[in-house]
Design a protein around this motif. Structure first.
Motif, PDB file in Angstrom:
ATOM      1  N   LEU A 115       0.831  -1.208   0.000  1.00 31.43           N
ATOM      2  CA  LEU A 115       0.000   0.000   0.000  1.00 31.43           C
ATOM      3  C   LEU A 115       0.863   1.255   0.000  1.00 31.43           C
ATOM      4  CD1 LEU A 115      -2.752  -1.178   2.501  1.00 31.43           C
ATOM      5  CD2 LEU A 115      -3.095  -0.651   0.079  1.00 31.43           C
ATOM      6  N   THR A 116       1.947   1.224   0.756  1.00 30.98           N
ATOM      7  CA  THR A 116       2.875   2.363   0.767  1.00 30.98           C
ATOM      8  C   THR A 116       3.498   2.563  -0.609  1.00 30.98           C
ATOM      9  OG1 THR A 116       3.393   2.048   3.109  1.00 30.98           O
ATOM     10  CG2 THR A 116       4.998   3.266   1.789  1.00 30.98           C
ATOM     11  N   LEU A 117       3.825   1.461  -1.282  1.00 28.64           N
ATOM     12  CA  LEU A 117       4.421   1.532  -2.610  1.00 28.64           C
ATOM     13  C   LEU A 117       3.422   2.066  -3.633  1.00 28.64           C
ATOM     14  CD1 LEU A 117       7.119   0.864  -4.015  1.00 28.64           C
ATOM     15  CD2 LEU A 117       6.161  -1.386  -4.580  1.00 28.64           C
ATOM     16  N   ILE A 118       2.155   1.677  -3.501  1.00 30.01           N
ATOM     17  CA  ILE A 118       1.118   2.193  -4.396  1.00 30.01           C
ATOM     18  C   ILE A 118       0.992   3.711  -4.231  1.00 30.01           C
ATOM     19  CG2 ILE A 118      -1.374   2.234  -4.826  1.00 30.01           C
ATOM     20  CD1 ILE A 118      -1.401  -0.776  -4.191  1.00 30.01           C
ATOM     21  N   LYS A 119       0.961   4.171  -2.985  1.00 27.91           N
ATOM     22  CA  LYS A 119       0.856   5.615  -2.726  1.00 27.91           C
ATOM     23  C   LYS A 119       2.084   6.355  -3.245  1.00 27.91           C
ATOM     24  CE  LYS A 119      -1.804   4.754   1.479  1.00 27.91           C
ATOM     25  NZ  LYS A 119      -1.766   4.806   2.966  1.00 27.91           N
ATOM     26  N   ARG A 120       3.255   5.764  -3.065  1.00 28.63           N
ATOM     27  CA  ARG A 120       4.478   6.385  -3.552  1.00 28.63           C
ATOM     28  C   ARG A 120       4.451   6.507  -5.073  1.00 28.63           C
ATOM     29  NH1 ARG A 120       9.175   2.962  -1.749  1.00 28.63           N
ATOM     30  NH2 ARG A 120       8.325   3.551   0.287  1.00 28.63           N
ATOM     31  N   THR A 121       3.906   5.484  -5.745  1.00 29.97           N
ATOM     32  CA  THR A 121       3.795   5.514  -7.207  1.00 29.97           C
ATOM     33  C   THR A 121       2.845   6.619  -7.654  1.00 29.97           C
ATOM     34  OG1 THR A 121       4.197   3.117  -7.280  1.00 29.97           O
ATOM     35  CG2 THR A 121       3.242   4.135  -9.249  1.00 29.97           C
ATOM     36  N   ILE A 122       1.714   6.748  -6.967  1.00 31.69           N
ATOM     37  CA  ILE A 122       0.760   7.815  -7.283  1.00 31.69           C
ATOM     38  C   ILE A 122       1.406   9.185  -7.085  1.00 31.69           C
ATOM     39  CG2 ILE A 122      -1.389   8.929  -6.537  1.00 31.69           C
ATOM     40  CD1 ILE A 122      -2.435   6.113  -5.852  1.00 31.69           C
ATOM     41  N   ASN A 123       2.099   9.345  -5.980  1.00 32.20           N
ATOM     42  CA  ASN A 123       2.726  10.644  -5.675  1.00 32.20           C
ATOM     43  C   ASN A 123       3.806  10.994  -6.694  1.00 32.20           C
ATOM     44  OD1 ASN A 123       1.069  10.786  -3.445  1.00 32.20           O
ATOM     45  ND2 ASN A 123       2.618  10.042  -2.012  1.00 32.20           N
ATOM     46  N   HIS A 124       4.548   9.959  -7.131  1.00 30.36           N
ATOM     47  CA  HIS A 124       5.575  10.202  -8.150  1.00 30.36           C
ATOM     48  C   HIS A 124       4.929  10.600  -9.474  1.00 30.36           C
ATOM     49  CE1 HIS A 124       9.295   9.810 -10.391  1.00 30.36           C
ATOM     50  NE2 HIS A 124       8.698   8.975 -11.227  1.00 30.36           N
ATOM     51  N   LEU A 125       3.813   9.943  -9.820  1.00 28.46           N
ATOM     52  CA  LEU A 125       3.115  10.231 -11.067  1.00 28.46           C
ATOM     53  C   LEU A 125       2.629  11.675 -11.105  1.00 28.46           C
ATOM     54  CD1 LEU A 125       1.778   9.118 -13.724  1.00 28.46           C
ATOM     55  CD2 LEU A 125      -0.224   8.608 -12.315  1.00 28.46           C
ATOM     56  N   THR A 126       2.166  12.164  -9.974  1.00 30.50           N
ATOM     57  CA  THR A 126       1.554  13.492  -9.944  1.00 30.50           C
ATOM     58  C   THR A 126       2.510  14.586  -9.464  1.00 30.50           C
ATOM     59  OG1 THR A 126       0.713  13.097  -7.694  1.00 30.50           O
ATOM     60  CG2 THR A 126      -0.729  12.510  -9.536  1.00 30.50           C
ATOM     61  N   SER A 127       3.758  14.232  -9.191  1.00 30.87           N
ATOM     62  CA  SER A 127       4.696  15.189  -8.600  1.00 30.87           C
ATOM     63  C   SER A 127       4.952  16.404  -9.487  1.00 30.87           C
ATOM     64  CB  SER A 127       6.025  14.498  -8.272  1.00 30.87           C
ATOM     65  OG  SER A 127       6.613  13.956  -9.449  1.00 30.87           O
TER      66      SER A 127
END
Length: 403
Positions: free
Chosen positions: A121-133
């Protein structure tokens, strides 16, 4: 990325109007009223709401049929955005699109193993945050997730992710709490299938089946514009249809499943088992003599290079795929079948054989002529389909709107 606040629009009329503008815009208020059978005052009032919420804009003026030229309406496609995730056994793919389906950005993250529910779940959130950074001003109105394995669609939880050996992952609950936007979670193949349906140019009243052939084999079934889940979300596990009572042992524990004959690993195994007949095969050089390194992808690359054994194996695979799809046609009678996954990359070798097999075995003339395509969505097909889950809610279901 901005985190919007949302309320659920329950008005069927509002949804009908919004979808009418999406499918037929630019369109006038008068034409919407005429074609939807809604009264002009109702259309005018609801269109005003949609304009206020910035989902719809006035674009231009149409032709006059006497009197003032009507103002035409279109979807405000680049005002809001959607994130789609493909959570596979090896990596997470994420894509950011606008309401028209245009790709704004995409990224992928490798999944380390072993991994816990919390770390995933942490990795999924990190991926989302990287996508939208790099998109701070963009307002996201929903997140769709295509999750491999068994999914509880109602709760948005992953019941079992076999590639990660994880169970009971509360994806929807975690992401909605983190981002304050609606989240929809479905099986990866069903998400891919809905994406194929949503973005096809033809009319939307068709029923299609997408068969994903990769490490495993699964199907996504869209009937009259809706994903078919079955009673307990098990619909589409077609890879475990028994086709050979004396066949190989499947990962599910049964013998002779369709998956054991057509998946990527099955293609690699077939090549390894038949190398003795083709000692001059290019396959040996490609893996530097280590037979165990031969995979489905290796067989495809060798076939492209002209390897006779690899071509033979892929053509044989095409026959088995055609047999399974014929059974599928006789059961569901879809308007078309789309093949996705890694094996679809071998379409020049397998697709003609698939069509020939169906033509030979189909029960009726129409069954024999069922259109069969290989997907052109590429590696992000499931992530795009996950976005479509949200688009379906916005335009054809309960509609999330910025409040």
């Amino acid at each position: 990325m901005k985190k919007g606040s949302f309320q659920w629009m329950k008005s069927l009329n509002r949804t009908i109007i919004l979808n009418k503008i999406r499918t037929d815009g630019p369109i006038s208020r008068a034409q919407i009223a005429k074609e939807t059978k809604l009264t002009p005052p109702t259309v005018s009032s609801l269109v005003s709401e949609l304009i206020e919420k910035e989902l719809v804009i006035e674009s231009e003026q149409g032709e006059s049929i006497g009197g003032r030229k009507p103002t035409l309406l279109v979807i405000n496609s680049d005002r809001f955005y959607i994130i789609g995730l493909d959570v596979g056994a090896k990596k997470i793919r994420a894509i950011l699109i606008d309401l028209s389906g245009k790709t704004i950005d995409k990224t992928q993250t490798l999944i380390p193993k072993p991994i816990s529910n919390e770390d995933l779940l942490t990795l999924i959130k990190r991926t989302i945050n990287h996508l939208t950074s790099n998109h701070d001003t963009i307002e996201v109105i929903g997140i769709g997730v295509g999750m491999h394995g068994a999914v509880d669609v109602e709760t948005g939880s992953s019941l079992f992710a076999p590639g990660l050996n994880l169970r009971d992952i509360p994806i929807k609950k975690e992401l909605e709490a983190e981002y304050d936007v609606p989240v929809k979670v479905d099986n990866d193949v069903r998400a891919m299938a809905f994406g194929e349906y949503w973005f096809m140019e033809e009319k939307k009243d068709e029923s299609i089946v997408t068969v994903n052939i990769g490490i495993g084999v699964g199907a996504g079934i869209v009937l009259n514009g809706k994903i078919f889940h079955g009673k307990y979300d098990l619909a589409g596990e077609i890879g475990h249809m028994t086709v050979d009572l004396k066949g190989n042992l499947c990962s599910c524990g049964n013998i002779g499943c369709w998956q054991t004959l057509i998946s990527g690993p099955a293609i690699g195994e077939a090549a390894r088992n038949q190398l003795e007949r083709y000692p001059e095969s290019l396959l040996l050089n490609m893996v530097e003599g280590d037979v165990q390194k031969i995979e489905g992808k290796t067989v495809y690359e060798a076939a492209v290079a002209g390897d006779a054994l690899s071509k033979e194996i892929l053509e044989g695979t095409g026959v088995y795929i055609g047999i399974g799809l014929t059974n599928l046609i006789h059961m569901l009678n879809p308007s078309k079948i789309i093949i996705g996954g890694g094996v679809a990359n071998a379409s020049p070798f397998i697709l003609p054989i698939i069509k020939e097999t169906i033509s030979e075995r189909g029960l009726t003339r129409q069954a024999k002529a069922t259109p069969i395509y290989c997907s052109n969505q590429g590696a992000y097909g499931t992530a795009i389909g996950a976005c479509a889950l949200i688009l379906g809610e916005i335009f054809e279901g309960d509609v999330p709107v910025v409040g």
